[in-house]
Design an enzyme around this catalytic site. Structure first.
Site, PDB file in Angstrom:
ATOM      1  N   CYS A  68     -68.769  -6.310  34.282  1.00 30.72           N
ATOM      2  CA  CYS A  68     -69.031  -7.539  34.144  1.00 30.72           C
ATOM      3  C   CYS A  68     -67.959  -8.398  34.492  1.00 30.72           C
ATOM      4  O   CYS A  68     -67.993  -9.353  35.219  1.00 30.72           O
ATOM      5  CB  CYS A  68     -67.855  -7.457  32.612  1.00 30.72           C
ATOM      6  SG  CYS A  68     -66.840  -7.396  32.245  1.00 30.72           S
ATOM      7  N   HIS A 107     -62.399  -7.401  29.327  1.00 31.79           N
ATOM      8  CA  HIS A 107     -63.872  -7.852  29.681  1.00 31.79           C
ATOM      9  C   HIS A 107     -63.601 -10.076  30.584  1.00 31.79           C
ATOM     10  O   HIS A 107     -62.617 -10.588  29.480  1.00 31.79           O
ATOM     11  CB  HIS A 107     -64.515  -8.528  28.176  1.00 31.79           C
ATOM     12  CG  HIS A 107     -66.017  -8.969  28.854  1.00 31.79           C
ATOM     13  ND1 HIS A 107     -66.986  -8.450  28.977  1.00 31.79           N
ATOM     14  CD2 HIS A 107     -66.889 -10.172  28.247  1.00 31.79           C
ATOM     15  CE1 HIS A 107     -68.172  -9.090  29.214  1.00 31.79           C
ATOM     16  NE2 HIS A 107     -67.900 -10.258  28.631  1.00 31.79           N
ATOM     17  N   ASP A 122     -71.611 -15.778  29.932  1.00 29.94           N
ATOM     18  CA  ASP A 122     -71.681 -14.430  30.496  1.00 29.94           C
ATOM     19  C   ASP A 122     -73.009 -13.415  30.290  1.00 29.94           C
ATOM     20  O   ASP A 122     -73.478 -13.828  29.735  1.00 29.94           O
ATOM     21  CB  ASP A 122     -71.256 -13.135  28.753  1.00 29.94           C
ATOM     22  CG  ASP A 122     -70.545 -12.231  28.941  1.00 29.94           C
ATOM     23  OD1 ASP A 122     -70.481 -12.232  30.065  1.00 29.94           O
ATOM     24  OD2 ASP A 122     -69.882 -11.598  27.772  1.00 29.94           O
TER      25      ASP A 122
END
Length: 290
Positions: A68, A107, A122
């Site tokens: 991520c 994150h 995302d």
């Protein structure tokens, strides 16, 4: 770093001058279907870099994916360079088995503002938790997408992203009780605030996730790629194919166990990546779902 090289990497050929929601969604979907969510560098004896030039080299020039912090940092750079109004945000991930949010900000999320409306973008949650469209920053509204329904809720200054999932059908009886299967139909994903972040604020998380015994990324080799019909995941030697909504309100999840010799070819043919070093496939005991 060349923005055109990025667009070539994700196969995006549409105009670059339209800064609307349709274009944002198009760019986003091109990335999630060409750039895998993966941590294979760790299991090739390499480190997961957080420097933008290193990420660009890994994903764009060497045709790899990333986790991520990497794929969303690249997306943030690409959208900003293209001309979108962007903000980097930080998230706290909810563990499915603990139902608790991480104490550390682990994150990276991208917020994009278009005509006064804010959207969460995302590209780095992967597996069957991956959104396929930007999620508008509105509290309490169900936002149906192909993978599932996504819902944001605001409590004080904190926003929570939840997922309402379909039932799943596993035709192979051997894998009905697989620990990789998500059992919850209502899944908490992560929480975040709207405080702007810088990439330096994620450096400790990037290190922690590579060295902590409690990190699933150290415990498992993972590769996940979205497809027009669903998502492919490789965890250790277990390959899964998920087809979204193959019949009403039900996903189809198919399993296959690979041999070590098959992994390299699967990475090339299914995930479209080649590794420069030998991969040591791993699927340890830490809880992790697809």
């Amino acid at each position: 770093m060349d923005i055109e090289a990025y667009y070539q990497r994700i196969g995006y050929k549409n105009p670059r001058n339209k800064l609307d929601l349709e274009s944002l969604t198009d760019i986003f979907q091109h990335q999630i279907r060409t750039v895998p969510y993966e941590n294979l560098s760790i299991h090739c004896g390499e480190s997961m870099e957080l420097d933008l030039e290193a990420i660009f080299d890994q994903i764009v020039r060497r045709n790899r994916g990333g986790w991520c912090l990497q794929v969303n940092y690249l997306l943030y750079w690409a959208l900003t360079t293209t001309g979108f109004e962007t903000t980097m945000l930080g998230g706290f991930v909810c563990g499915s088995h603990t139902d608790k949010y991480s104490t550390g900000m682990i994150h990276l999320i991208v917020q994009v503002t278009i005509n006064g409306r804010n959207y969460i973008v995302d590209a780095g949650f992967g597996r069957s938790y991956q959104m396929w469209q930007p999620v508008e920053l509105i509290s309490g509204k169900d936002q149906p997408q192909v993978p599932s329904i996504f819902r944001l809720r605001e409590e004080g200054e904190t926003w929570y992203l939840d997922q309402i999932r379909r039932q799943q059908h596993v035709p192979d009886q051997e894998f009905l009780n697989s620990e990789l299967l998500e059992r919850k139909t209502h899944r908490k994903l992560y929480c975040f605030t709207l405080q702007p972040r810088t990439i330096e604020e994620f450096e400790s998380a990037n290190t922690y996730l590579q060295i902590s015994p409690s990190s699933p990324f150290l415990d498992k080799s993972i590769c996940s790629l979205q497809t027009p019909e669903g998502v492919h995941c490789l965890v250790g030697l277990i390959l899964t194919f998920r087809t979204y909504n193959y019949k009403e309100n039900t996903d189809l999840v198919e399993f296959k166990v690979l041999t070590e010799e098959e992994v390299e070819e699967v990475l090339k043919t299914i995930f479209n990546i080649s590794l420069g070093k030998k991969l040591v496939s791993k699927n340890g005991n830490l809880f992790f779902t697809i």
